[in-house]
Write an enzyme that holds these catalytic residues in place. Structure first.
Site, mmCIF file in Angstrom:
data_model
loop_
_atom_site.group_PDB
_atom_site.id
_atom_site.type_symbol
_atom_site.label_atom_id
_atom_site.label_comp_id
_atom_site.label_asym_id
_atom_site.label_seq_id
_atom_site.Cartn_x
_atom_site.Cartn_y
_atom_site.Cartn_z
ATOM 1 N N ASP A 1 -3.586 32.493 -14.296
ATOM 2 C CA ASP A 1 -3.026 33.603 -13.517
ATOM 3 C C ASP A 1 -2.426 33.100 -12.200
ATOM 4 O OD1 ASP A 1 -2.347 36.213 -13.003
ATOM 5 O OD2 ASP A 1 -4.351 36.816 -12.334
ATOM 6 N N HIS B 1 6.808 31.089 -14.073
ATOM 7 C CA HIS B 1 6.225 30.872 -15.410
ATOM 8 C C HIS B 1 6.560 29.469 -15.917
ATOM 9 C CE1 HIS B 1 4.751 34.886 -15.649
ATOM 10 N NE2 HIS B 1 5.944 35.450 -15.615
ATOM 11 N N LEU C 1 -8.024 17.382 -30.252
ATOM 12 C CA LEU C 1 -8.199 18.596 -29.449
ATOM 13 C C LEU C 1 -7.599 19.802 -30.166
ATOM 14 C CD1 LEU C 1 -8.749 19.928 -26.547
ATOM 15 C CD2 LEU C 1 -6.329 19.514 -26.140
HETATM 16 C C1 IPE Z 1 -4.100 38.066 -17.485
HETATM 17 O O1 IPE Z 1 -3.353 38.079 -16.318
HETATM 18 C C2 IPE Z 1 -3.245 37.682 -18.652
HETATM 19 C C3 IPE Z 1 -2.724 36.320 -18.660
HETATM 20 C C4 IPE Z 1 -3.013 35.389 -17.796
HETATM 21 C C5 IPE Z 1 -1.833 36.015 -19.745
HETATM 22 P P1 IPE Z 1 -2.684 39.413 -15.747
HETATM 23 O O2 IPE Z 1 -2.009 39.051 -14.497
HETATM 24 O O3 IPE Z 1 -1.882 40.063 -16.812
HETATM 25 O O4 IPE Z 1 -3.979 40.319 -15.474
HETATM 26 P P2 IPE Z 1 -4.189 41.483 -14.417
HETATM 27 O O5 IPE Z 1 -3.081 42.467 -14.623
HETATM 28 O O6 IPE Z 1 -4.133 40.868 -13.068
HETATM 29 O O7 IPE Z 1 -5.550 42.028 -14.728
HETATM 30 C C1 IPE Z 2 0.092 34.793 -15.287
HETATM 31 O O1 IPE Z 2 0.764 34.892 -14.077
HETATM 32 C C2 IPE Z 2 1.017 34.606 -16.461
HETATM 33 C C3 IPE Z 2 1.133 35.792 -17.344
HETATM 34 C C4 IPE Z 2 0.437 36.898 -17.227
HETATM 35 C C5 IPE Z 2 2.100 35.707 -18.419
HETATM 36 P P1 IPE Z 2 1.230 36.287 -13.502
HETATM 37 O O2 IPE Z 2 2.646 36.540 -13.913
HETATM 38 O O3 IPE Z 2 0.263 37.358 -13.871
HETATM 39 O O4 IPE Z 2 1.160 36.012 -11.950
HETATM 40 P P2 IPE Z 2 0.774 37.035 -10.802
HETATM 41 O O5 IPE Z 2 -0.577 37.589 -11.127
HETATM 42 O O6 IPE Z 2 1.831 38.098 -10.800
HETATM 43 O O7 IPE Z 2 0.771 36.214 -9.563
HETATM 44 MG MG MG Z 3 -1.395 38.071 -12.925
#
Ligand code: IPE
Ligand code: IPE
Ligand code: MG
Length: 240
Positions: free
Chosen positions: A16, A33, A127
């Site tokens: 995240d 990303h 792995l």
């Molecule tokens: C969880 O992250 C999903 C992934 C890392 C793919 P999100 O950013 O979607 O989760 P919330 O919305 O903060 O709970």
């Molecule tokens: C996690 O990073 C990746 C996915 C959920 C695909 P985020 O896109 O949720 O990053 P933040 O939480 O907005 O910083």
């Molecule tokens: Mg996120």
């Protein structure tokens, strides 16, 4: 039962913070990303060096469809790019790719890349790299219950046959040819301390670790520190 943990066999990561990293660095979310993919590559390598058998990453949740079409399309586009550039090396390193989630309903090009990665690495026994893709823990449990109901309706099972093992066998982690052990350790980056629908059944006794690093900034060294710290924890599994 109380047991001193050795290195974890299965580590799962909620990657995240890509969006916040992008904001911090004044680039597009998609560039965030992309930076996240680069970080992931390095973590896979270190996991392999450490001798971790199963590495699971949360790449796209069933709730992530709520994001803009541009971001969602961009994420799947990156997946295609990642597979195209990394598959040969993953295969050379004997990594086996496995998917947790409903990848049948992601964009066609991305699903085709996944099929290719699965087919190419199916006989590898190094792995195991599980990608949670279009994955949701509740959705996974609903799917398992439906499959079991179907077997009961067809008279192949009775209600009394339903137990933990049977449910586990119908999850994405309990496929026909192999059972993926529950994650010993779940790591979430970016300072958020929640599971966001990740491995809800499998996390029952997982150790949890949280890092303030945004995912693209998460380094193999930090990963290794967390993994080694895990080894000093005492897991009790409900015993004394
Ligand atoms: C969880 O992250 C999903 C992934 C890392 C793919 P999100 O950013 O979607 O989760 P919330 O919305 O903060 O709970
Ligand atoms: C996690 O990073 C990746 C996915 C959920 C695909 P985020 O896109 O949720 O990053 P933040 O939480 O907005 O910083
Ligand atoms: Mg996120």
């Amino acid at each position: 039962m109380t047991e001193k943990s050795l290195l974890p066999r299965h580590v799962a990561i909620i990657m995240d913070g890509n969006g916040r990293w992008a904001q911090k660095n004044r680039v597009s979310r998609l560039a965030g990303h992309n930076a996240g993919m680069l970080a992931m590559k390095e973590i896979i390598k270190r996991a392999d060096v450490l001798g971790i058998k199963y590495l699971t990453v949360y790449a796209f949740s069933t709730e992530n469809w709520k994001r803009s079409a541009e971001e969602v399309g961009g994420i799947f586009g990156l997946l295609v790019k990642y597979v195209a550039s990394e598959l040969a090396e993953l295969d050379e390193n004997n990594v086996k790719v496995h998917i947790l989630g409903d990848y049948g309903s992601i964009p066609r090009a991305a699903a085709a890349s996944i099929e290719k990665a699965l087919a190419t690495t199916r006989d590898n026994d190094g792995l195991q790299f599980n990608i949670a893709l279009n994955y949701g823990g509740r959705q996974e449990i609903v799917r398992a219950v439906r499959q079991i109901c179907y077997l009961v309706e067809n008279g192949e099972l009775s209600g009394a046959d339903v137990d933990e093992q049977l449910i586990a066998a119908h999850l994405y982690t309990g496929t026909e040819n192999q059972d993926i052990p529950d994650p010993d350790l779940i790591i979430r980056t970016s300072g958020e301390e929640r599971l966001s629908n990740f491995l809800l059944w499998q996390c029952a006794y997982s150790e949890l670790a949280f890092s303030d690093s945004l995912w693209p900034d998460f380094t193999p060294d930090e990963f290794e520190r967390i993994v080694r710290d895990y080894a000093s924890r005492e897991r009790r599994f409900g015993g004394r």
